[in-house]
Design a protein around this motif. Structure first.
Motif, PDB file in Angstrom:
ATOM      1  N   SER A  51     -11.963   1.977  -1.725  1.00 22.45           N
ATOM      2  CA  SER A  51     -11.004   2.189  -0.631  1.00 22.45           C
ATOM      3  C   SER A  51     -11.092   3.607  -0.095  1.00 22.45           C
ATOM      4  O   SER A  51     -11.114   3.828   1.126  1.00 22.45           O
ATOM      5  N   ASP A 100      -2.476  -1.347   3.682  1.00 23.90           N
ATOM      6  CA  ASP A 100      -3.396  -0.469   2.953  1.00 23.90           C
ATOM      7  C   ASP A 100      -3.359  -0.759   1.458  1.00 23.90           C
ATOM      8  O   ASP A 100      -4.402  -0.883   0.801  1.00 23.90           O
ATOM      9  N   TYR A 134      -4.972  -4.053   0.737  1.00 22.91           N
ATOM     10  CA  TYR A 134      -6.427  -3.936   0.897  1.00 22.91           C
ATOM     11  C   TYR A 134      -7.069  -3.573  -0.442  1.00 22.91           C
ATOM     12  O   TYR A 134      -8.053  -4.171  -0.864  1.00 22.91           O
ATOM     13  N   THR A 135      -6.474  -2.600  -1.116  1.00 21.42           N
ATOM     14  CA  THR A 135      -7.022  -2.187  -2.410  1.00 21.42           C
ATOM     15  C   THR A 135      -6.806  -3.269  -3.470  1.00 21.42           C
ATOM     16  O   THR A 135      -7.675  -3.487  -4.307  1.00 21.42           O
ATOM     17  N   TYR A 185      -3.536   3.508  -0.859  1.00 23.16           N
ATOM     18  CA  TYR A 185      -4.588   2.837  -1.625  1.00 23.16           C
ATOM     19  C   TYR A 185      -4.332   3.015  -3.119  1.00 23.16           C
ATOM     20  O   TYR A 185      -4.532   2.092  -3.904  1.00 23.16           O
TER      21      TYR A 185
END
Length: 157
Positions: free
Chosen positions: A81, A50, A53-54, A119
């Protein structure tokens, strides 16, 4: 009384160098995410993914807008996000995830409140890396180069 023009380093705003650096960090980020999944499982893989991802979204923001400040890049990546996470409250991401691996990787499928925190961790880490890389790019461009006066009126950007 007129003021002297501000001295601006041309490398400090070189969008190509910035884009290349951001693209390199994006590749490293994807590699880190895949590596994390390969060597860990459970919460470490999930929440680490997670955060990464950001970070990846932040690098893509910088690739698209190389002069963006670290704060704006981090804020934009975090907002995207969170928007995607809240979109998971609808049926759209779940349906797309069932039809496409890419859809599942990009949009996920199930809302999970702790993801919002991770995030933010990724946005903070991305902010720190962006700030550090920006300083390195600026410092590297100043070595051996002569700074030129800013040609904008009043010497302001």
């Amino acid at each position: 009384m007129p003021t002297a023009p501000e001295i601006r380093d041309p490398a400090a705003t070189d969008p190509l160098r910035t884009r290349l650096a951001a693209a390199g960090v994006a590749v490293v980020t994807v590699g880190a995410g895949l590596g994390l999944r390969a060597v860990t499982a459970g919460d470490i893989a999930k929440y680490g993914g997670d955060a990464l991802y950001t970070v990846l979204l932040l690098t893509l923001v910088v690739v698209l807008a190389p002069r963006v400040t670290p704060l704006r890049a981090a804020t934009g990546a975090l907002a995207a996000s969170w928007a995607i996470e809240f979109l998971q409250l609808s049926e759209i991401p779940g349906e797309l995830s069932r039809r496409s691996t890419v859809g599942r990787l990009v949009l996920g499928s199930t809302f999970n409140p702790p993801d919002l925190f991770w995030y933010a961790v990724g946005a903070a880490a991305g902010y720190a890396v962006h700030t550090a890389l920006r300083s390195c790019l600026d410092a590297g461009g100043r070595r051996g180069r002569r700074a030129v006066p800013d040609s904008t009126p009043g010497g302001h950007r």
